[in-house]
Structures are given as C-alpha cells and as structure tokens.
Scaffold this active site. Sequence first.
Site, mmCIF file in Angstrom:
data_model
loop_
_atom_site.group_PDB
_atom_site.id
_atom_site.type_symbol
_atom_site.label_atom_id
_atom_site.label_comp_id
_atom_site.label_asym_id
_atom_site.label_seq_id
_atom_site.Cartn_x
_atom_site.Cartn_y
_atom_site.Cartn_z
ATOM 1 N N GLN A 149 86.851 63.493 12.941
ATOM 2 C CA GLN A 149 85.726 63.886 13.804
ATOM 3 C C GLN A 149 84.968 62.723 14.429
ATOM 4 O OE1 GLN A 149 83.229 67.410 12.635
ATOM 5 N NE2 GLN A 149 81.677 65.824 12.480
ATOM 6 N N LYS A 158 71.352 66.789 5.260
ATOM 7 C CA LYS A 158 71.064 67.543 6.481
ATOM 8 C C LYS A 158 70.085 68.663 6.133
ATOM 9 C CE LYS A 158 75.590 67.085 8.779
ATOM 10 N NZ LYS A 158 76.935 67.696 8.824
ATOM 11 N N GLU A 207 78.240 64.838 20.539
ATOM 12 C CA GLU A 207 77.221 63.908 20.026
ATOM 13 C C GLU A 207 77.125 62.637 20.860
ATOM 14 O OE1 GLU A 207 76.398 64.595 15.559
ATOM 15 O OE2 GLU A 207 78.436 63.854 15.716
ATOM 16 N N ASP A 253 79.618 65.404 2.755
ATOM 17 C CA ASP A 253 78.832 66.205 3.703
ATOM 18 C C ASP A 253 79.119 67.676 3.403
ATOM 19 O OD1 ASP A 253 77.726 67.501 5.885
ATOM 20 O OD2 ASP A 253 79.059 66.652 7.379
HETATM 21 C C1 2PG Z 1 78.836 66.018 10.612
HETATM 22 C C2 2PG Z 1 77.920 66.544 11.696
HETATM 23 C C3 2PG Z 1 77.289 65.434 12.500
HETATM 24 P P1 2PG Z 1 78.129 68.969 12.576
HETATM 25 O O1 2PG Z 1 79.907 66.585 10.364
HETATM 26 O O2 2PG Z 1 78.499 65.051 9.944
HETATM 27 O O3 2PG Z 1 78.226 64.518 12.973
HETATM 28 O O4 2PG Z 1 78.598 67.445 12.531
HETATM 29 O O5 2PG Z 1 76.700 68.989 12.886
HETATM 30 O O6 2PG Z 1 78.990 69.614 13.648
HETATM 31 O O7 2PG Z 1 78.435 69.522 11.219
HETATM 32 MG MG MG Z 2 80.277 65.264 8.551
#
Ligand code: 2PG
Ligand code: MG
Length: 424
Positions: free
Chosen positions: A167, A342, A210, A317
Amino acid sequence: MTAIITDLIGLQVLDSRGRPTVCVRMTLGDGSIHKVSVPSGASTGQHEAVELRDNGTSHAERFFEGKSVYQAVANINEIIRPELINTVPNTQRTDALLIGIDTTDRHEILGANATLAVSLVTAKAVAHIQELSLARFYQPTGALRIPMPMVNILSGGAHANGALDIQDVLVIPHGATTFSQALSWVVAIRDAAARIGAAQGYVTNLIADEGGLGIPFESSSQACAFVTECIEAVGLAPGQEVSIALDIAATQFYDRGNYVSRSSGKTFTAQQWHEQLITLLSSHPIISIEDPFAEDDWNSWETFMRLLPKPIQVVGDDLFTTNLGRLWRGIENKSANSILIKPNQNGLVTQTHDVLNHAQEHGFTTIVSARSGETEDSWLADLATGWGAGQIKVGSTHGSERTAKWNRLLELEATEETVFSKPF
Ligand code: 2PG
Ligand code: MG
C-alpha cells in the site's frame, strides 16, 4: 455559566475522497464554537470500531452509493445531544456516557464516526475552557515533543487501484534536527519522485488517495530502489539521514492462508511470503514495516519477529486496530514492537489515549495515524504531539487534508517550546 454546553449539532460533510463523513459542532455558554470532522479508511481492518453508513437503511438515498452518514448524524442530534446540553464538558464523562448508551464493543449502534466526533469535540471544548490548545491540554508543561513524520511517496493497494501490491512506500527523515527541516527534505524527495519517474517514462500524474504517486512498478523491490534513488538525488544519505518505511497492508491480499500478489500473478504461502519480506528488508534501507501479514495471521507475525534480519520497527495497524485487547495479545506474544494509533479505529478519545499509553509502557513505539479519507481538520497533529506519540503518519505532502496536519505541526514548532522526536 460560560462553560456549559449550549448546543451540539451533527451534520454530514465530505471527506477528501468526496465521501460523506460526520462533523459535529459544539457551542459553549461563552459563545465559543468547537468543530470536529472525522476521517475514514479504505484498507479497514475487520476488528475496527464500526463506521455507521446508511447502506440499505431507510436513510440511504440514491446519491452517495449508500455511503451517507445520516443515521450517525441523527444519533448525535437525537440521542447524544439531549444528554449533553446544559452540562459542563468533560472527556471522561462524555466517553462514559457514550459507552452507556451503546454497550456494544465496536460502537455498532451509535457508530464510531458519531462517538469519535462527540468525544473529540468535548476534548476540544475542555481545552478551550482551560485556555489551552489541544496539544497543551494533554501536556500542559514542559517541551512538547513534535513527532517524527513518516511520509508517503509511492502508493499502491487500495489507495491507488492496486498500482503496487503493497500500500505505501514511505520515508522517515530521521537525520533531520527539526520538524521543519524534516518536512523540507520530504517535499524535495516527493518532488524528485515525480521528476525522476517522468524521466524514466512513468505516468506520474496519478495521485493516490493520500497524495502519493501511483506508479505501477513491477515489484515492491523496484519501488524501494526507486525511492532510494530519489533520496540520493536530493543529496541525502539513504539509511543515515532518510530511511524507507513500508505499509504492506497484507490483509488486503490475504486469501485463506496465502498471500496473492496481483502484480506478479504469484500466490505465496505464509512461509514463502515471509521469505519475500526478508529479502526485501535485506536489500533496501528499510527501518519500519507495517502489517507485513494479515490481521489474524498471528503465527506469521510472531515467527517474523523472532527471525528479523535486522532491528526494525514492526507495526501493527489492522493487527491491533487501536484495540486494547488485541494490543495485550500482541505484547504477550511479541507479535510486533510498534502500534499504529488511529482514533477512529477505536471510536473514543480516552480509550485511544489509553491504548497509546499501554503500548509505550510496554516498550512499543507509537505512530499516530490519519486515514486515507481525511478532512481539513488538524486535531490529529495536536493529539500526536500532546500524547508524546513519537511518530505521525498523515500520507503525503500533497492535498490540503494532509498539509492541514503538517502545517499545524509547523505552527506548534514555531510557537511553543518543543523538541523534535527521534523515531525509536
Ligand atoms: C493505513 C491507512 C493510512 P486506511 O493503512 O495505514 O495509510 O490507510 O486509512 O485506508 O486504512
Ligand atoms: Mg496501514
């Protein structure tokens, strides 16, 4: 009483992908107005708090493809508002109230988009009453620690229509001595990537969600080599001054025990995928890797941590989804050594802060992170700084929803007593 909540209004606004999201506005007795908009992910983990969307309900209309958030907004206006009007804002009390109204673990009834908005706006209002910024509310005295940025240069996966399997290819400017210097380095590298990519015949005007470049390199290794070349092109030393960080986001291409690479057309077992990653880490100046394996492939994470070829940051994450229970499991089993924080994966500010504190107490590094769908709001920069997170991930240097956070950090650095964080 000037500190009383006199009004609270939820409304639907748009995020950086043009999708609906929740905004809330709180008015206090002194006439001050406090606003918060919440972000939204694309590569979401299945253990995240629930983002309430109207899909298939009576609130859905034919626009916004069912992604409208009118129900979440109605929950603020009809259920939460009456409970908060005429009370003094208090973060603990608000979060306890939200948990009391919706007892599900993942905020399924109210929606984490509604709870996070209300939780955060309460924190902003309390900070205002104490005449503090949100950063200073969490750290009233002493030098603020401005987090080390982790900045997106190349995008793939769900953020760039699969241009790469992985990603994000990001950079960490750890050799910089101030945040503003770090940011200037990263802007130069991002510009070099566009320039060098174009000179090599790639289409470089495809900007991902992003703000990163969606260049379809044949392999992750080629993408890492390209970013290393860009670091060198601006006169910085890869590995010494600027290193690479990867977000593999492996949940996105995990299929029943295997990792399926779209770019190469190959399917890897977990063991083979592990070997691929080790080769990648050994061949490039990579110091951080996020979600190398899928969200519930705990065994692979643990083996990976035991057999790391060099000391690097291994970030959970989707693995942790800012959830205390999952973090505990990861601490006990040594599944990772770092956590992405997050707030909207969790849904409440106090609990998100708790997760961060627990991680730090157990020697994990912490990276406060934006989502791929963001807004012009900059509260994330204040939280990362006030909480002493160490690192921050906001995407690239392009797009006002990204620069809002960088610019707030520049402002804090220029106006407060600060130190610039080292990544680890
Ligand atoms: C991630 C986030 C930010 P998303 O995977 O770390 O880059 O992506 O908000 O799409 O989960
Ligand atoms: Mg991530």
